[in-house]
Design an enzyme around this catalytic site. Structure first.
Site, PDB file in Angstrom:
ATOM      1  N   CYS B  52       0.862  -1.196   0.000  1.00 13.90           N
ATOM      2  CA  CYS B  52       0.000   0.000   0.000  1.00 13.90           C
ATOM      3  C   CYS B  52       0.890   1.235   0.000  1.00 13.90           C
ATOM      4  CB  CYS B  52      -0.916   0.001   1.229  1.00 13.90           C
ATOM      5  SG  CYS B  52      -1.698   1.603   1.490  1.00 13.90           S
ATOM      6  N   CYS B  55       0.464   3.393   3.391  1.00 10.75           N
ATOM      7  CA  CYS B  55       0.827   2.912   4.728  1.00 10.75           C
ATOM      8  C   CYS B  55       2.177   3.503   5.150  1.00 10.75           C
ATOM      9  CB  CYS B  55       0.902   1.381   4.735  1.00 10.75           C
ATOM     10  SG  CYS B  55      -0.696   0.566   5.001  1.00 10.75           S
ATOM     11  N   HIS B 126      -4.347   0.803   8.038  1.00 11.71           N
ATOM     12  CA  HIS B 126      -4.875   0.544   6.697  1.00 11.71           C
ATOM     13  C   HIS B 126      -6.345   0.108   6.727  1.00 11.71           C
ATOM     14  CE1 HIS B 126      -4.338  -0.515   2.414  1.00 11.71           C
ATOM     15  NE2 HIS B 126      -5.154  -1.529   2.661  1.00 11.71           N
ATOM     16  N   ASN B 166     -13.106  10.697  -1.255  1.00 13.83           N
ATOM     17  CA  ASN B 166     -13.806   9.696  -2.053  1.00 13.83           C
ATOM     18  C   ASN B 166     -13.605   8.371  -1.355  1.00 13.83           C
ATOM     19  OD1 ASN B 166     -14.602  11.436  -4.149  1.00 13.83           O
ATOM     20  ND2 ASN B 166     -12.611  11.226  -5.158  1.00 13.83           N
ATOM     21  N   SER B 174      -9.106   4.458  -5.328  1.00 14.99           N
ATOM     22  CA  SER B 174      -8.287   3.341  -5.790  1.00 14.99           C
ATOM     23  C   SER B 174      -7.557   2.646  -4.650  1.00 14.99           C
ATOM     24  CB  SER B 174      -7.292   3.839  -6.838  1.00 14.99           C
ATOM     25  OG  SER B 174      -6.602   4.963  -6.350  1.00 14.99           O
ATOM     26  N   HIS B 177      -6.961   2.414   1.966  1.00 19.81           N
ATOM     27  CA  HIS B 177      -6.325   3.102   3.092  1.00 19.81           C
ATOM     28  C   HIS B 177      -7.064   4.429   3.325  1.00 19.81           C
ATOM     29  CE1 HIS B 177      -2.661   3.570   5.714  1.00 19.81           C
ATOM     30  NE2 HIS B 177      -3.325   4.716   5.870  1.00 19.81           N
ATOM     31  N   HIS B 179      -8.118   7.852   3.487  1.00 19.85           N
ATOM     32  CA  HIS B 179      -7.470   9.098   3.078  1.00 19.85           C
ATOM     33  C   HIS B 179      -8.457   9.999   2.348  1.00 19.85           C
ATOM     34  CE1 HIS B 179      -7.406   6.927  -0.755  1.00 19.85           C
ATOM     35  NE2 HIS B 179      -7.119   8.071  -1.370  1.00 19.85           N
ATOM     36  N   GLN B 181      -8.546  14.091   0.099  1.00 17.93           N
ATOM     37  CA  GLN B 181      -7.738  14.976  -0.728  1.00 17.93           C
ATOM     38  C   GLN B 181      -8.064  16.434  -0.420  1.00 17.93           C
ATOM     39  OE1 GLN B 181      -6.967  14.011  -4.867  1.00 17.93           O
ATOM     40  NE2 GLN B 181      -8.341  12.260  -4.729  1.00 17.93           N
TER      41      GLN B 181
HETATM   42  O1  LIG Z   1      -7.412  11.571  -7.433  1.00 11.39           O
HETATM   43  P1  LIG Z   1      -7.949  10.177  -7.531  1.00 11.39           P
HETATM   44  O2  LIG Z   1      -8.443   9.646  -6.221  1.00 11.39           O
HETATM   45  O3  LIG Z   1      -7.018   9.248  -8.220  1.00 11.39           O
HETATM   46  O4  LIG Z   1      -9.212  10.302  -8.501  1.00 11.39           O
HETATM   47  C1  LIG Z   1     -10.556  10.351  -8.104  1.00 11.39           C
HETATM   48  O5  LIG Z   1     -10.902  11.598  -7.529  1.00 11.39           O
HETATM   49  C2  LIG Z   1     -10.792  12.743  -8.377  1.00 11.39           C
HETATM   50  C3  LIG Z   1     -11.304  13.943  -7.616  1.00 11.39           C
HETATM   51  O6  LIG Z   1     -12.636  13.802  -7.214  1.00 11.39           O
HETATM   52  C4  LIG Z   1     -11.547  12.536  -9.687  1.00 11.39           C
HETATM   53  O7  LIG Z   1     -11.254  13.588 -10.570  1.00 11.39           O
HETATM   54  C5  LIG Z   1     -11.186  11.216 -10.357  1.00 11.39           C
HETATM   55  O8  LIG Z   1     -11.993  11.001 -11.493  1.00 11.39           O
HETATM   56  C6  LIG Z   1     -11.372  10.088  -9.353  1.00 11.39           C
HETATM   57  O9  LIG Z   1     -11.027   8.853  -9.927  1.00 11.39           O
END
Ligand SMILES: O=P(O)(O)O[C@H]1O[C@H](CO)[C@@H](O)[C@H](O)[C@H]1O
Ligand SMILES: O=P(O)(O)O[C@H]1O[C@H](CO)[C@@H](O)[C@H](O)[C@H]1O
Lengths: 362, 362
Positions: B52, B55, B126, B166, B174, B177, B179, B181
């Site tokens: 990961c 981690c 994780h 997300n 993806s 873990h 997290h 943004q």
């Molecule tokens: O930045 P990540 O997690 O790879 O990407 C994810 O979040 C982003 C922000 O919402 C989006 O634009 C991407 O389409 C989504 O796959």
């Protein structure tokens, strides 16, 4: 070297139709994808499937009605309609608490809605999509859409008719049999409301149609043009949100489907076939999308000036048959974001053949 | 019998924050679902996963940097940022064709955007999510968000800081873990722009805050209340789009995270834990969502009156751990549509325990 370059540098683009922005991060297409992969439907299907509730002569969902032995299109009432022809009239409840009653009446606003929902099969053949249908077979679909628009639009409780298609499991479509839907309702929904507002404002300013003006710009510029014929053009709009989004525009101002003459109807069938065929060829897969037709409301007012017939295709795929664009987090909380420019997407679509990949390999 | 009933009859509800409508078809929840099923992550995960890239002590995506042995939160620059600190200034190109040049400059509008993107791990563990973290472990996340908001907001080229998460593969995430943004940029994105406009209009009319007024209405009505504590409440907003969407509101007007005192920060950690725990308990699954924090822009202007700190949770699941709501066709072309009322969703969330289902069964 220090020139601003749309294919390198981050920018926002303005969508004059919905009056919103989209963030474009062209360099971001380079990141590796570790996230969810969609399933790809690869299975070959027969022309008729005995347990498909949309195939001719079969029993419908619900188990009571049998489909006719239809030969071109077939329209029936949605068995699970989102809107209904009749229901009690909505009267706002008065809040029990006198202190918050005034605020509640402003912040908790609702309206009753009536309408009717139809399902429309495009062809009896279970294993066809528009991408693989002949132009001659798409023409009856356009004729039927026109009839439905007029018929539903004439209902006392219908002021707007929304024709759309959800194609592919990833777009919430539960049956691959080629079909679309028609939802009609007493209110004009949000998206066409925004577009009508933008077109009205543009006309007030220029005395011309926003979308006809836009078509003119795109036919001159040509970098976002995907395909055209005598009556229509398809572009990846300058402000596209979805990676391979397209917009079909008429070369002559028409408010709605019934305003098309015979030649324009054939040309619409032609351009729809070519666009959807290119879509399938892009990743050699049955390309998922939501498609919708925007035209004039059926509220009895004259919308000749503030409406201009057009079709949106919103396809989710980004990198391959199994990797889609997620419009999530930032897109939901901030604004739409895309990873390649409209010009890049258009160039790729433009370069693709207009013969379906399945035919080629036979 | 002929009374209009929100749980039976189709209606539209008004979203005063974004000034848009949502179509509510409560009877539609009864239709059978034959469409796509999502994968459910059921696999038990260890606390540390050697491959990961989030981690502690592991090598990051890209293969060059090693994560520190972090103990609470950990923030680093997004390896694939959507916006960048520096790039050439955007100058609109002048269209080659004199006839369409004026139209093009109006219809093809763009702006350059600068900014910075960060990734923030919520905990070294994780196999935890906010739903399973203690309030004490969520508090450092809120402290770090506050620091990031201030630090990024202070940058010359940052006028807005969007914090979001997300969660779940279905939301494009993806890596499980825990997290989130932080995307910060020179322009205020569309969604907060709409909200600020609505709050500004409301204040002009009433001299009060739209969201504080709304909180008052919901605390009196209580049918859409999910949970509350001394400083915050969580509701399924009257105008919710997603089936189990929630909105966290402060009981006292605060413009942004740095305006919270110590007690409010604890209370925010408390309500976030309780909301996310109820979410997991709803379908006994790690509940996917996008979460975002809206507060004042960092453009140096006084936003005390036109911004009010709040959090949105947009979760896609509708019927079970594997059946989500598709906002497609009609929703994209017409307007948002939902299949159960906000009051029904709130009642279900309210009834759920605040102890995580995994703990209970141990
Ligand atoms: O930045 P990540 O997690 O790879 O990407 C994810 O979040 C982003 C922000 O919402 C989006 O634009 C991407 O389409 C989504 O796959
Ligand atoms: O009516 P269908 O095809 O069952 O349902 C699909 O399309 C509808 C209209 O876009 C959406 O509301 C549903 O979420 C989607 O699953």
């Amino acid at each position: 070297a220090d020139e601003f370059d749309f294919t390198e540098h981050v920018h926002r683009r303005w969508n004059p139709l919905t009056e919103s922005w989209v963030l474009c991060s062209p360099h971001r297409a380079k990141r590796p994808w570790l996230g969810q992969q969609e399933n790809q439907a690869t299975e070959e299907m027969p022309e008729h499937v005995s347990d498909c509730y949309l195939c001719p002569r079969n029993v419908r969902a619900g188990g009571k009605i049998v489909n006719p032995d239809y030969k071109t299109t077939f329209v029936f009432d949605n068995d699970f309609p989102a809107v209904l022809p009749s229901q009690p009239t909505y009267k706002p409840a008065v809040s029990a608490d006198p202190e918050t009653a005034a605020l509640a009446s402003e912040l908790l606003q609702a309206r009753g809605v009536r309408g009717a929902c139809k399902v429309m099969c495009f062809t009896p053949q279970h294993n066809r999509t528009m991408a693989e249908m002949d132009t001659d077979a798409i023409l009856p679909v356009i004729e039927e859409w026109t009839r439905q628009y007029l018929e539903l639009g004439a209902l006392e409780y219908v002021n707007y008719v929304q024709i759309f298609e959800n194609k592919g499991a990833v777009m919430g479509c539960s049956n691959p049999h080629p079909h679309g839907q028609i939802w009609s309702m007493s209110d004009i929904p949000d998206e066409p409301t925004k577009e009508i507002r933008a077109l009205t404002n543009h006309r007030a300013k220029h005395n011309t149609c926003l979308l006809c003006d836009y078509a003119k710009v795109e036919l001159t510029d040509r970098t976002r043009l995907v395909v055209e014929n005598a009556s229509f053009l398809a572009v990846v709009p300058f402000w596209a949100t979805w990676p391979f989004e397209t917009l079909i525009l008429s070369k002559r101002h028409v408010a709605a489907l019934p305003d098309l003459d015979a030649a324009q109807k054939s040309d619409l069938a032609d351009i729809m076939r070519r666009v959807t065929c290119k879509y399938d060829n892009l990743f050699e897969t049955s390309f998922p999308y939501s498609m919708g037709i925007h035209g004039a409301p059926t509220d009895g007012k004259d919308h000749g000036g503030d409406c201009c017939l057009h079709l949106h295709f919103y396809p989710p795929l980004l990198r391959s048959a199994t990797v889609k664009k997620f419009l999530v987090g930032f897109e939901m909380m901030g604004e739409s974001q895309r990873d390649l420019t409209s010009e890049q997407a258009a160039a790729r679509l433009r370069a693709l053949p207009e013969v379906h990949y399945k035919t080629k390999t036979q």
